[in-house]
Design an enzyme around this catalytic site. Structure first.
Site, PDB file in Angstrom:
ATOM      1  N   ARG A   1      80.484   3.758 -22.110  1.00 46.09           N
ATOM      2  CA  ARG A   1      80.761   5.130 -22.521  1.00 46.09           C
ATOM      3  C   ARG A   1      79.569   6.041 -22.241  1.00 46.09           C
ATOM      4  NH1 ARG A   1      82.578   5.152 -28.452  1.00 46.09           N
ATOM      5  NH2 ARG A   1      82.791   7.383 -28.079  1.00 46.09           N
TER       6      ARG A   1
ATOM      7  N   ASN B   1      82.138  14.927 -31.675  1.00 49.64           N
ATOM      8  CA  ASN B   1      81.885  14.209 -30.430  1.00 49.64           C
ATOM      9  C   ASN B   1      80.454  13.704 -30.372  1.00 49.64           C
ATOM     10  OD1 ASN B   1      84.467  14.986 -29.858  1.00 49.64           O
ATOM     11  ND2 ASN B   1      83.868  16.682 -28.509  1.00 49.64           N
TER      12      ASN B   1
ATOM     13  N   HIS C   1      78.919  13.013 -36.062  1.00 51.58           N
ATOM     14  CA  HIS C   1      79.060  11.569 -35.839  1.00 51.58           C
ATOM     15  C   HIS C   1      77.950  11.005 -34.965  1.00 51.58           C
ATOM     16  CE1 HIS C   1      83.639  12.158 -36.694  1.00 51.58           C
ATOM     17  NE2 HIS C   1      82.908  12.153 -37.791  1.00 51.58           N
TER      18      HIS C   1
ATOM     19  N   GLY D   1      90.691  20.708 -30.322  1.00 54.50           N
ATOM     20  CA  GLY D   1      90.710  19.404 -29.666  1.00 54.50           C
ATOM     21  C   GLY D   1      90.474  18.232 -30.581  1.00 54.50           C
ATOM     22  N   THR D   2      91.009  18.317 -31.796  1.00 56.26           N
ATOM     23  CA  THR D   2      90.866  17.171 -32.699  1.00 56.26           C
ATOM     24  C   THR D   2      92.218  16.831 -33.309  1.00 56.26           C
ATOM     25  OG1 THR D   2      89.775  16.277 -34.677  1.00 56.26           O
ATOM     26  CG2 THR D   2      90.125  18.667 -34.628  1.00 56.26           C
ATOM     27  N   SER D   3      92.448  15.521 -33.447  1.00 53.47           N
ATOM     28  CA  SER D   3      93.722  15.052 -34.024  1.00 53.47           C
ATOM     29  C   SER D   3      93.725  15.240 -35.535  1.00 53.47           C
ATOM     30  CB  SER D   3      93.920  13.568 -33.688  1.00 53.47           C
ATOM     31  OG  SER D   3      92.817  12.829 -34.200  1.00 53.47           O
TER      32      SER D   3
ATOM     33  N   CYS E   1      60.717  -4.879 -34.936  1.00 56.64           N
ATOM     34  CA  CYS E   1      61.017  -5.867 -35.998  1.00 56.64           C
ATOM     35  C   CYS E   1      61.964  -6.967 -35.529  1.00 56.64           C
ATOM     36  CB  CYS E   1      61.623  -5.148 -37.208  1.00 56.64           C
ATOM     37  SG  CYS E   1      63.311  -4.580 -36.928  1.00 56.64           S
TER      38      CYS E   1
HETATM   39  C1  BV8 Z   1      82.889   8.256 -44.243  1.00 56.63           C
HETATM   40  C2  BV8 Z   1      81.571   7.955 -33.637  1.00 56.63           C
HETATM   41  C3  BV8 Z   1      82.151   7.706 -46.405  1.00 56.63           C
HETATM   42  C4  BV8 Z   1      81.717   6.593 -33.059  1.00 56.63           C
HETATM   43  C5  BV8 Z   1      83.551   8.373 -35.001  1.00 56.63           C
HETATM   44  C6  BV8 Z   1      89.547   9.649 -46.578  1.00 56.63           C
HETATM   45  C7  BV8 Z   1      90.852   9.360 -46.289  1.00 56.63           C
HETATM   46  C8  BV8 Z   1      91.196   8.379 -45.359  1.00 56.63           C
HETATM   47  C9  BV8 Z   1      90.193   7.661 -44.694  1.00 56.63           C
HETATM   48  C10 BV8 Z   1      88.901   7.950 -44.997  1.00 56.63           C
HETATM   49  C11 BV8 Z   1      88.562   8.934 -45.908  1.00 56.63           C
HETATM   50  N1  BV8 Z   1      87.209   9.001 -45.993  1.00 56.63           N
HETATM   51  C12 BV8 Z   1      86.677   8.090 -45.150  1.00 56.63           C
HETATM   52  C13 BV8 Z   1      87.691   7.436 -44.534  1.00 56.63           C
HETATM   53  C14 BV8 Z   1      87.578   6.358 -43.564  1.00 56.63           C
HETATM   54  C15 BV8 Z   1      87.342   6.907 -42.163  1.00 56.63           C
HETATM   55  C16 BV8 Z   1      88.534   7.660 -41.628  1.00 56.63           C
HETATM   56  O1  BV8 Z   1      88.583   8.868 -41.663  1.00 56.63           O
HETATM   57  N2  BV8 Z   1      89.479   6.917 -41.095  1.00 56.63           N
HETATM   58  C17 BV8 Z   1      90.645   7.544 -40.495  1.00 56.63           C
HETATM   59  C18 BV8 Z   1      90.933   6.878 -39.152  1.00 56.63           C
HETATM   60  C19 BV8 Z   1      91.783   7.449 -41.450  1.00 56.63           C
HETATM   61  N3  BV8 Z   1      86.182   7.764 -42.142  1.00 56.63           N
HETATM   62  C20 BV8 Z   1      84.962   7.224 -42.101  1.00 56.63           C
HETATM   63  O2  BV8 Z   1      84.765   6.021 -42.142  1.00 56.63           O
HETATM   64  C21 BV8 Z   1      83.790   8.178 -41.996  1.00 56.63           C
HETATM   65  N4  BV8 Z   1      82.814   7.810 -42.973  1.00 56.63           N
HETATM   66  O3  BV8 Z   1      83.758   8.968 -44.638  1.00 56.63           O
HETATM   67  O4  BV8 Z   1      81.854   7.790 -45.048  1.00 56.63           O
HETATM   68  C22 BV8 Z   1      82.719   6.324 -46.566  1.00 56.63           C
HETATM   69  C23 BV8 Z   1      81.844   5.270 -46.585  1.00 56.63           C
HETATM   70  C24 BV8 Z   1      82.363   3.983 -46.781  1.00 56.63           C
HETATM   71  C25 BV8 Z   1      83.746   3.768 -46.902  1.00 56.63           C
HETATM   72  C26 BV8 Z   1      84.629   4.861 -46.818  1.00 56.63           C
HETATM   73  C27 BV8 Z   1      84.111   6.138 -46.652  1.00 56.63           C
HETATM   74  C28 BV8 Z   1      83.109   8.054 -40.645  1.00 56.63           C
HETATM   75  C29 BV8 Z   1      83.994   8.586 -39.564  1.00 56.63           C
HETATM   76  C30 BV8 Z   1      83.215   8.647 -38.254  1.00 56.63           C
HETATM   77  C31 BV8 Z   1      83.717   7.577 -37.310  1.00 56.63           C
HETATM   78  N5  BV8 Z   1      83.048   7.730 -36.006  1.00 56.63           N
HETATM   79  N6  BV8 Z   1      82.904   8.528 -33.846  1.00 56.63           N
HETATM   80  C32 BV8 Z   1      82.131   6.645 -31.623  1.00 56.63           C
HETATM   81  O5  BV8 Z   1      82.449   7.726 -31.091  1.00 56.63           O
HETATM   82  O6  BV8 Z   1      82.139   5.553 -31.017  1.00 56.63           O
HETATM   83  S1  BV8 Z   1      85.050   9.101 -35.193  1.00 56.63           S
HETATM   84  C33 BV8 Z   1      85.828   9.347 -33.718  1.00 56.63           C
HETATM   85  O7  BV8 Z   1      87.043   9.991 -34.064  1.00 56.63           O
HETATM   86  C34 BV8 Z   1      85.162  10.283 -32.738  1.00 56.63           C
HETATM   87  O8  BV8 Z   1      83.981  10.883 -33.212  1.00 56.63           O
HETATM   88  C35 BV8 Z   1      86.213  11.376 -32.567  1.00 56.63           C
HETATM   89  O9  BV8 Z   1      85.681  12.589 -32.230  1.00 56.63           O
HETATM   90  C36 BV8 Z   1      86.755  11.361 -33.940  1.00 56.63           C
HETATM   91  C37 BV8 Z   1      87.955  12.126 -34.269  1.00 56.63           C
HETATM   92  O10 BV8 Z   1      88.884  11.952 -33.260  1.00 56.63           O
HETATM   93  P1  BV8 Z   1      89.192  13.242 -32.373  1.00 56.63           P
HETATM   94  O11 BV8 Z   1      87.914  13.859 -31.973  1.00 56.63           O
HETATM   95  O12 BV8 Z   1      90.148  14.086 -33.117  1.00 56.63           O
HETATM   96  O13 BV8 Z   1      89.819  12.599 -31.099  1.00 56.63           O
HETATM   97  P2  BV8 Z   1      91.295  12.039 -30.961  1.00 56.63           P
HETATM   98  O14 BV8 Z   1      91.304  11.191 -29.744  1.00 56.63           O
HETATM   99  O15 BV8 Z   1      91.758  11.473 -32.264  1.00 56.63           O
HETATM  100  O16 BV8 Z   1      92.188  13.351 -30.719  1.00 56.63           O
HETATM  101  C38 BV8 Z   1      91.992  14.120 -29.565  1.00 56.63           C
HETATM  102  C39 BV8 Z   1      92.770  15.398 -29.777  1.00 56.63           C
HETATM  103  O17 BV8 Z   1      92.527  16.236 -28.667  1.00 56.63           O
HETATM  104  C40 BV8 Z   1      94.276  15.187 -29.856  1.00 56.63           C
HETATM  105  O18 BV8 Z   1      94.796  15.956 -30.923  1.00 56.63           O
HETATM  106  C41 BV8 Z   1      94.779  15.747 -28.515  1.00 56.63           C
HETATM  107  O19 BV8 Z   1      96.056  16.359 -28.653  1.00 56.63           O
HETATM  108  C42 BV8 Z   1      93.737  16.792 -28.223  1.00 56.63           C
HETATM  109  N7  BV8 Z   1      93.542  17.110 -26.812  1.00 56.63           N
HETATM  110  C43 BV8 Z   1      93.732  16.309 -25.731  1.00 56.63           C
HETATM  111  N8  BV8 Z   1      93.400  17.002 -24.605  1.00 56.63           N
HETATM  112  C44 BV8 Z   1      92.973  18.228 -25.005  1.00 56.63           C
HETATM  113  C45 BV8 Z   1      93.058  18.300 -26.400  1.00 56.63           C
HETATM  114  N9  BV8 Z   1      92.711  19.395 -27.096  1.00 56.63           N
HETATM  115  C46 BV8 Z   1      92.266  20.457 -26.398  1.00 56.63           C
HETATM  116  N10 BV8 Z   1      92.148  20.459 -25.050  1.00 56.63           N
HETATM  117  C47 BV8 Z   1      92.493  19.374 -24.318  1.00 56.63           C
HETATM  118  N11 BV8 Z   1      92.377  19.391 -22.976  1.00 56.63           N
END
Ligand code: BV8
Length: 247
Positions: free
Chosen positions: A69, A101, A118, A186-188, A149
């Protein structure tokens, strides 16, 4: 395009905030987080690899996914969507760019002071000390180790189940709670706590505009939805605002 009422509110806004997700980098050739993975990674879902558990279970596999990546994002170029947001920064008294991102494309486009909720794929951390490491050797076999380390090295991103950087999250929450207009681009709108930020803005009376070719869980809450790719919608919006034309 925005209607006259919404355009007037945006034109007269003092504080504007944009939250971006992987979709804004799609037109730069960077697969979105929920795109089906390809090639070597086709059999894995990103959410399964982007966790500390997956890394500790198979450090080399997860490390190689980030090496792949990193190369992809390093070769990618900012697109007109990123560039339009740079112009937004000049257009408003206060403009805050919050991104989920990790690809660094906003900064490379020229956006300043980007809030990276993130983390960044370009940085490497000692798994134990969480401090940045630059001087390490990757022999392609074992997982690279911290020269200080001996712990495993990991990418400087926030994995699922890990807390976001407190200062970044606090800045993002404060900006969302005090803005006149919030753009969710651009976020889901699935990943928390980032996905909650547009709703914080909305609850505080901000105009909420979503830019996305597809509906998301945020869509029903948005005041306006600009359905289309960010690389087209954002330059159009800038032209509507009377900003410089990006062509
Ligand atoms: C946390 C880095 C406290 C790594 C990433 C509450 C409720 C439910 C779940 C949770 C909650 N609180 C916490 C959670 C758990 C979890 C979570 O949210 N899970 C989800 C899946 C349900 N969250 C966490 O764990 C977060 N931590 O809250 O800490 C904690 C501590 C312990 C235990 C629990 C909680 C940490 C989240 C961070 C994860 N890391 N990235 C890496 O990149 O490798 S997240 C990852 O998803 C990316 O960063 C990405 O950006 C992000 C979000 O996704 P999107 O950016 O929206 O991308 P996606 O592909 O989904 O969508 C793309 C969109 O673009 C689509 O809508 C599409 O239609 C659109 N699109 C496509 N083309 C275009 C476009 N739009 C415009 N123009 C285009 N051309």
């Amino acid at each position: 395009m925005l209607d006259a009422t919404a355009l007037h509110r945006l034109r007269t806004a003092r504080r504007v905030v944009a939250l971006t997700g992987a979709g804004i980098s799609a037109e730069s050739g960077v697969p979105t987080f929920r795109d089906a993975q390809t090639g070597l990674w086709a059999k894995y879902r990103a959410e399964e690899l982007a966790t500390p558990e997956a890394f500790l279970e198979n450090p080399r596999l997860v490390w190689n996914w980030y090496v792949w990546r990193r190369q992809l994002t390093a070769q990618a170029q900012p697109n007109p969507g990123h560039l339009a947001l740079v112009q937004f920064q000049e257009r408003f008294d206060s403009f805050t760019l919050i991104t989920q991102n990790v690809d660094g494309l906003h900064a490379r486009a020229g956006s300043r002071d980007v809030i990276e909720l993130h983390g960044s794929i370009a940085t490497t951390l000692c798994f134990d000390e969480r401090t940045p490491v630059t001087d390490f050797v990757d022999d392609g076999q074992t997982s690279p180790r911290c020269p200080r380390c001996g712990a495993l090295l990991r990418p400087g991103v926030v994995w699922f189940g890990e807390s976001l950087p407190p200062a970044a999250l606090q800045r993002a929450e404060q900006a969302a709670a005090s803005c006149d207009v919030m753009l969710s681009i651009g976020t889901s709108s699935l990943v928390q706590p980032a996905a909650g930020l547009p709703l914080v803005a909305k609850r505080r009376g901000a105009l909420l505009i979503e830019v996305n070719p597809s509906p998301t869980p945020l869509t029903p809450h948005a005041d306006r939805v600009l359905s289309g790719p960010a690389g087209q919608v954002l330059p159009q919006l800038l032209r509507q605002l009377g900003g410089t034309d990006l062509g």
